[in-house]
Design an enzyme around this catalytic site. Structure first.
Site, PDB file in Angstrom:
ATOM      1  N   ASP A  67      63.173  46.243  63.094  1.00  0.00           N
ATOM      2  CA  ASP A  67      61.996  45.178  64.477  1.00  0.00           C
ATOM      3  C   ASP A  67      62.391  44.021  64.447  1.00  0.00           C
ATOM      4  O   ASP A  67      63.906  43.457  63.417  1.00  0.00           O
ATOM      5  CB  ASP A  67      60.579  45.604  63.748  1.00  0.00           C
ATOM      6  CG  ASP A  67      60.064  44.719  62.359  1.00  0.00           C
ATOM      7  OD1 ASP A  67      60.678  43.882  61.735  1.00  0.00           O
ATOM      8  OD2 ASP A  67      59.037  45.553  62.119  1.00  0.00           O
ATOM      9  N   ASN A 134      47.434  43.871  56.891  1.00  0.00           N
ATOM     10  CA  ASN A 134      46.607  45.241  57.993  1.00  0.00           C
ATOM     11  C   ASN A 134      46.791  46.250  57.273  1.00  0.00           C
ATOM     12  O   ASN A 134      46.758  46.865  58.449  1.00  0.00           O
ATOM     13  CB  ASN A 134      46.195  44.682  59.161  1.00  0.00           C
ATOM     14  CG  ASN A 134      47.632  44.562  60.290  1.00  0.00           C
ATOM     15  OD1 ASN A 134      48.526  45.003  58.975  1.00  0.00           O
ATOM     16  ND2 ASN A 134      48.047  44.491  61.328  1.00  0.00           N
ATOM     17  N   HIS A 136      50.089  47.197  58.217  1.00  0.00           N
ATOM     18  CA  HIS A 136      51.499  47.334  58.994  1.00  0.00           C
ATOM     19  C   HIS A 136      52.451  48.479  58.496  1.00  0.00           C
ATOM     20  O   HIS A 136      52.556  47.548  57.253  1.00  0.00           O
ATOM     21  CB  HIS A 136      51.645  46.620  60.288  1.00  0.00           C
ATOM     22  CG  HIS A 136      52.107  45.002  59.878  1.00  0.00           C
ATOM     23  ND1 HIS A 136      52.015  44.059  61.015  1.00  0.00           N
ATOM     24  CD2 HIS A 136      52.882  44.910  58.764  1.00  0.00           C
ATOM     25  CE1 HIS A 136      53.003  43.095  60.622  1.00  0.00           C
ATOM     26  NE2 HIS A 136      53.138  43.914  59.256  1.00  0.00           N
ATOM     27  N   GLU A 141      51.310  48.768  64.555  1.00  0.00           N
ATOM     28  CA  GLU A 141      50.413  48.124  63.728  1.00  0.00           C
ATOM     29  C   GLU A 141      48.996  49.031  63.927  1.00  0.00           C
ATOM     30  O   GLU A 141      48.980  49.804  64.845  1.00  0.00           O
ATOM     31  CB  GLU A 141      49.498  47.074  65.074  1.00  0.00           C
ATOM     32  CG  GLU A 141      50.913  45.232  65.361  1.00  0.00           C
ATOM     33  CD  GLU A 141      50.592  44.344  63.885  1.00  0.00           C
ATOM     34  OE1 GLU A 141      49.811  45.396  63.131  1.00  0.00           O
ATOM     35  OE2 GLU A 141      50.870  43.443  64.143  1.00  0.00           O
TER      36      GLU A 141
HETATM   37  C1  F6R Z   1      59.575  42.993  58.944  1.00  0.00           C
HETATM   38  C2  F6R Z   1      58.055  43.752  59.096  1.00  0.00           C
HETATM   39  C3  F6R Z   1      57.123  43.987  58.659  1.00  0.00           C
HETATM   40  C4  F6R Z   1      56.999  43.238  57.189  1.00  0.00           C
HETATM   41  C5  F6R Z   1      55.469  42.656  57.079  1.00  0.00           C
HETATM   42  C6  F6R Z   1      55.786  42.538  55.634  1.00  0.00           C
HETATM   43  O1  F6R Z   1      61.011  43.477  59.692  1.00  0.00           O
HETATM   44  O2  F6R Z   1      58.436  45.353  59.592  1.00  0.00           O
HETATM   45  O3  F6R Z   1      56.715  45.508  58.738  1.00  0.00           O
HETATM   46  O4  F6R Z   1      57.368  43.821  56.296  1.00  0.00           O
HETATM   47  O5  F6R Z   1      54.974  42.024  57.629  1.00  0.00           O
HETATM   48  O6  F6R Z   1      55.603  40.982  55.654  1.00  0.00           O
HETATM   49  P1  F6R Z   1      55.742  40.225  54.408  1.00  0.00           P
HETATM   50  O7  F6R Z   1      57.492  40.691  53.401  1.00  0.00           O
HETATM   51  O8  F6R Z   1      56.205  38.705  55.116  1.00  0.00           O
HETATM   52  O9  F6R Z   1      54.469  39.800  53.688  1.00  0.00           O
END
Ligand code: F6R
Length: 237
Positions: A67, A134, A136, A141
């Site tokens: 992303d 959450n 995702h 989301e």
């Molecule tokens: C990042 C992504 C997100 C993260 C998720 C966890 O490319 O796609 O899904 O993996 O938000 O983020 P952290 O590791 O910062 O807790």
């Protein structure tokens, strides 16, 4: 779902690096799906260490990131392009790397181009994922309807709050992003999900209680035939 519980974050990163190494030894030209966020930083450190010790070589491999914020300039310090350069790509050379283009004039055309590029590369061999509190994955989301392909998405309040730590005071945080859809993620031959830290214990519990919560996107991974989840003790509760 293959579940590995490690004592701490460093052990999670070493175990994940071993899986990357196995994939590379099977197929040096592997296609890796990569993630940003804090979770994979230690893994990327370990990959850099192994590359500089000449234990690993990604020079024939390809990378597609999950992303990117949209819109965002590539050289913005909080762009995922800048993140990947800083944490991995400046040191570890791949045959090719791609990240959704946060500067694209038309996000929908960019998402279609991205999906076609993944397909043209033969799909993803090993997809690395983190998880949002959450639930995702990528920026898919929680919702009732999930676009299959890569798409422009609005970030939820929970994600905006979780990621606000990366943005300085007065720095505008993008509220939309381009994300790989569940389709290209699920087409990966092997999915590697890392869950670390006590803040993820609640969502990890939902993943392992034998039910598919449709408002926890990571739960759809229960339907994939080849998923490895590595957790530290804090996240495994
Ligand atoms: C990042 C992504 C997100 C993260 C998720 C966890 O490319 O796609 O899904 O993996 O938000 O983020 P952290 O590791 O910062 O807790």
């Amino acid at each position: 779902m293959n579940k590995i519980i490690c004592s701490d974050y460093n052990e999670v990163c070493a175990a994940a690096a071993d899986i990357f190494a196995q994939q590379l030894s099977l197929k040096p030209s592997s296609v890796f799906g990569l993630a940003t966020g804090s979770t994979p930083v230690g893994l990327y450190e370990e990959l850099k260490r192994r590359c500089s010790a000449r234990e690993l070589d990604f020079s024939k491999a390809h990378a597609f990131n999950l992303d990117e914020y949209y819109p965002i300039e590539k050289n913005h310090p909080q762009s995922y392009k800048a993140f990947m350069d800083l944490h991995l790509f400046d040191e570890v050379k791949f045959e090719s790397t791609q990240i959704p283009n946060g500067e694209a004039a038309d996000p929908h055309i960019e998402c279609a181009r991205y999906d076609a590029a993944i397909e043209a590369a033969g799909g993803i061999d090993l997809q690395l994922l983190g998880i949002g509190i959450n639930g995702h994955i990528g920026f898919n989301e929680p919702n009732t309807v999930y676009p299959v392909g890569s798409h422009l998405t609005e970030l939820t309040e929970s994600t905006l709050i979780a990621n606000s730590r990366f943005f300085g005071e007065g720095e505008k945080q993008p509220e939309t992003a381009l994300t790989m859809g569940l389709g290209p993620i699920f087409n990966a031959k092997h999915i590697l999900l890392l869950i670390t830290g006590a803040a993820k214990a609640q969502v990890a519990k939902k993943l392992f209680d034998g039910k598919l919560y449709t408002d926890v996107p990571a739960c759809f991974l229960l339907l994939h035939p080849n998923v490895t989840v590595i957790l530290d003790k804090a996240a495994s509760g």
